[in-house]
Design a protein around this motif. Sequence first.
Motif, PDB file in Angstrom:
ATOM      1  N   THR A 312       0.785  -1.446   0.020  1.00  0.00           N
ATOM      2  CA  THR A 312       0.023  -0.041   0.219  1.00  0.00           C
ATOM      3  C   THR A 312       0.877   1.424   0.018  1.00  0.00           C
ATOM      4  OG1 THR A 312      -1.697  -1.313   1.506  1.00  0.00           O
ATOM      5  CG2 THR A 312      -2.247   1.085   1.052  1.00  0.00           C
ATOM      6  N   PRO A 313       1.669   1.246   0.759  1.00  0.00           N
ATOM      7  CA  PRO A 313       2.794   2.565   0.846  1.00  0.00           C
ATOM      8  C   PRO A 313       3.354   2.982  -0.546  1.00  0.00           C
ATOM      9  CG  PRO A 313       3.425   1.287   2.657  1.00  0.00           C
ATOM     10  CD  PRO A 313       2.391   0.330   1.804  1.00  0.00           C
ATOM     11  N   ILE A 314       3.578   1.900  -1.045  1.00  0.00           N
ATOM     12  CA  ILE A 314       4.363   2.069  -2.636  1.00  0.00           C
ATOM     13  C   ILE A 314       3.281   2.714  -3.544  1.00  0.00           C
ATOM     14  CG2 ILE A 314       5.533   0.944  -4.652  1.00  0.00           C
ATOM     15  CD1 ILE A 314       6.131  -1.417  -2.763  1.00  0.00           C
ATOM     16  N   LEU A 315       2.024   2.301  -3.629  1.00  0.00           N
ATOM     17  CA  LEU A 315       1.274   2.813  -4.233  1.00  0.00           C
ATOM     18  C   LEU A 315       0.564   4.049  -3.867  1.00  0.00           C
ATOM     19  CD1 LEU A 315      -0.652  -0.498  -5.236  1.00  0.00           C
ATOM     20  CD2 LEU A 315       0.911   0.823  -6.603  1.00  0.00           C
ATOM     21  N   ALA A 316       0.382   4.216  -2.633  1.00  0.00           N
ATOM     22  CA  ALA A 316       0.020   5.477  -2.062  1.00  0.00           C
ATOM     23  C   ALA A 316       0.794   6.590  -2.412  1.00  0.00           C
ATOM     24  CB  ALA A 316      -0.004   5.277  -0.458  1.00  0.00           C
ATOM     25  N   LYS A 317       1.758   6.486  -2.989  1.00  0.00           N
ATOM     26  CA  LYS A 317       2.933   7.576  -3.404  1.00  0.00           C
ATOM     27  C   LYS A 317       2.472   8.243  -4.677  1.00  0.00           C
ATOM     28  CE  LYS A 317       7.001   6.490  -1.097  1.00  0.00           C
ATOM     29  NZ  LYS A 317       7.680   5.282  -0.806  1.00  0.00           N
ATOM     30  N   VAL A 318       1.770   7.317  -5.458  1.00  0.00           N
ATOM     31  CA  VAL A 318       1.449   7.694  -6.838  1.00  0.00           C
ATOM     32  C   VAL A 318      -0.191   7.713  -7.343  1.00  0.00           C
ATOM     33  CG1 VAL A 318       3.819   7.483  -7.750  1.00  0.00           C
ATOM     34  CG2 VAL A 318       2.043   5.461  -7.665  1.00  0.00           C
ATOM     35  N   LEU A 319      -0.819   7.042  -6.284  1.00  0.00           N
ATOM     36  CA  LEU A 319      -2.167   6.719  -6.904  1.00  0.00           C
ATOM     37  C   LEU A 319      -3.204   7.076  -5.503  1.00  0.00           C
ATOM     38  CD1 LEU A 319      -2.312   3.210  -8.242  1.00  0.00           C
ATOM     39  CD2 LEU A 319      -2.344   5.206  -9.550  1.00  0.00           C
ATOM     40  N   ALA A 399       3.851   1.634  -9.712  1.00  0.00           N
ATOM     41  CA  ALA A 399       4.359   2.875  -9.417  1.00  0.00           C
ATOM     42  C   ALA A 399       5.191   3.712 -10.296  1.00  0.00           C
ATOM     43  CB  ALA A 399       5.143   2.920  -8.106  1.00  0.00           C
ATOM     44  N   GLY A 400       6.086   2.926 -11.008  1.00  0.00           N
ATOM     45  CA  GLY A 400       6.850   3.627 -12.018  1.00  0.00           C
ATOM     46  C   GLY A 400       6.166   4.205 -13.331  1.00  0.00           C
ATOM     47  N   ALA A 402       2.793   4.832 -13.111  1.00  0.00           N
ATOM     48  CA  ALA A 402       1.715   6.024 -12.723  1.00  0.00           C
ATOM     49  C   ALA A 402       2.481   7.198 -12.387  1.00  0.00           C
ATOM     50  CB  ALA A 402       1.122   5.693 -11.473  1.00  0.00           C
ATOM     51  N   LYS A 403       3.797   7.371 -12.159  1.00  0.00           N
ATOM     52  CA  LYS A 403       4.666   8.356 -12.062  1.00  0.00           C
ATOM     53  C   LYS A 403       4.648   9.392 -13.039  1.00  0.00           C
ATOM     54  CE  LYS A 403       8.133   7.298  -8.771  1.00  0.00           C
ATOM     55  NZ  LYS A 403       9.328   6.683  -8.989  1.00  0.00           N
ATOM     56  N   LYS A 404       4.405   8.746 -14.386  1.00  0.00           N
ATOM     57  CA  LYS A 404       4.671   9.314 -15.632  1.00  0.00           C
ATOM     58  C   LYS A 404       3.389  10.318 -15.764  1.00  0.00           C
ATOM     59  CE  LYS A 404       6.652   5.455 -17.763  1.00  0.00           C
ATOM     60  NZ  LYS A 404       6.350   4.636 -18.988  1.00  0.00           N
ATOM     61  N   PHE A 405       2.371  10.148 -15.023  1.00  0.00           N
ATOM     62  CA  PHE A 405       1.092  10.942 -15.105  1.00  0.00           C
ATOM     63  C   PHE A 405       0.881  11.834 -14.051  1.00  0.00           C
ATOM     64  CE2 PHE A 405       0.554   6.730 -17.049  1.00  0.00           C
ATOM     65  CZ  PHE A 405       0.403   7.412 -18.542  1.00  0.00           C
ATOM     66  N   SER A 406       2.016  11.847 -13.118  1.00  0.00           N
ATOM     67  CA  SER A 406       1.977  12.855 -11.913  1.00  0.00           C
ATOM     68  C   SER A 406       2.133  14.283 -12.321  1.00  0.00           C
ATOM     69  CB  SER A 406       2.835  12.412 -10.883  1.00  0.00           C
ATOM     70  OG  SER A 406       2.167  11.043 -10.066  1.00  0.00           O
ATOM     71  N   PRO A 407       1.380  15.319 -11.756  1.00  0.00           N
ATOM     72  CA  PRO A 407       1.811  16.344 -12.150  1.00  0.00           C
ATOM     73  C   PRO A 407       3.111  17.055 -11.745  1.00  0.00           C
ATOM     74  CG  PRO A 407      -0.034  16.551 -10.455  1.00  0.00           C
ATOM     75  CD  PRO A 407       0.421  15.235 -10.852  1.00  0.00           C
TER      76      PRO A 407
END
Length: 407
Positions: A312-319, A399-400, A402-407
């Motif tokens: 969960t913490p890995i994903l919570a950083k980006v989602l 995470a790798g 999703a990061k591409k879509f983070s602002p």
Amino acid sequence: MNPLLATLQPYPFERLRQLFTDVIPNPEYRPISLGIGEPRHATPQFIKDALTSSLAGLAGYPPTAGEPRLREAFTGWLKRRYGLDVASEQVLPVNGSREALFAFTQTVIDPKAGPGGLKPVVICPNPFYQIYEGAALLAGAEPYFAPSDPARNFAVDWDSVPEDIWARTQMIFVCSPGNPTGSVMPLSEWKKLFDLSDRHGFVIASDECYSEIYFRDEPPLGGLEAAARLGRSGFHNLVAFTSLSKRSNVPGMRSGFVAGDAALIKPFLLYRTYHGSAMALPVQAASIAAWGDEAHVAENRALYREKFAAVTPILAKVLDVQLPDAGFYLWAGVPGKGAGIAGSDTLFASQLLAQYNVTVLPGSYLARQASGVNPGAGRIRMALVAGTAECVEAAGRIAGFAKKFSP
Ligand SMILES: Cc1ncc(COP(=O)(O)O)c(C=O)c1O
């Protein structure tokens, strides 16, 4: 042919297959699927032994109501887990909760009894376990979808159901802990539903098959437990569905039970006798062993807790995601509103597969458009059923991506 068959919707996994038809998964990664919510932890040896040492039972027809010892295993578990005193005529074995949810709907619904010549209504949460809809449609009812509210830990917004719908409602499905949201329904919501059921006379089918996999200190509240706490003796108009599939890692054994209002269990037994859905005697023996043991359930829960704590913490950083109350899913909002995938759950799923060879299920496939909104859109469901290492690897790849879509 039964014309109602044509009203069934394609199952989410069929839609996923179509979505991925032209997607070529990146061969640099080995495939990981978080798509299918099927338990994959090992089946305990003592359950297998109980099954194989009872094969002599194959020589006899099993009683549909189950052997007395099996019914005692159910009532004993209900006493230990919820502190409930449940009578033998208030329980019934079923071959997994899926067939039971379907068959119970056929038992309860009177398709001719909708007021004003309209079809009777079955209320489903939205998103929801797809069997609810199919069961309602084949019973000749009209499903009505009540949205889950992300602002209230995905609680179902029962208040949004209009009065004329309640007036036509013969049955509602409650899914607590919820698939896919993981949300557990609190006592106050149960009280609301019991009051509505008393007013309108509908049946509550409470699907509780994830009740033993939880992440808070307190085990999830059960429907029958809620009724007892509110002083409702006899569980009027309430039936709970539970299963060994997730609790004991035996999805292939097809074993569960229902418990609740004897006035509903009796006609359900009659229906099942004609339908021919008795539980095989070796499966009854293995089920008695499984319901009688909690050590393996605690171990199984510990495995899920460890896995969710790592992932969960890995994903919570980006989602947009958090640890659920219970269950084995993460229900995450996808990023990128206005950028790249534009918040689309289907684009997220197909591009994730193409780039990182990880399968997730688009949330819109688990929900229906209702009042102009699909409450699953923009979300994905990830089933953390594989081992911890594989789930952590999948989370890293997601995470790798999703990061591409983070602002
Ligand atoms: C919410 C829900 N209910 C019921 C079931 C059926 O499980 P079983 O038939 O194995 O008891 C599932 C299976 O995934 C589920 O997710």
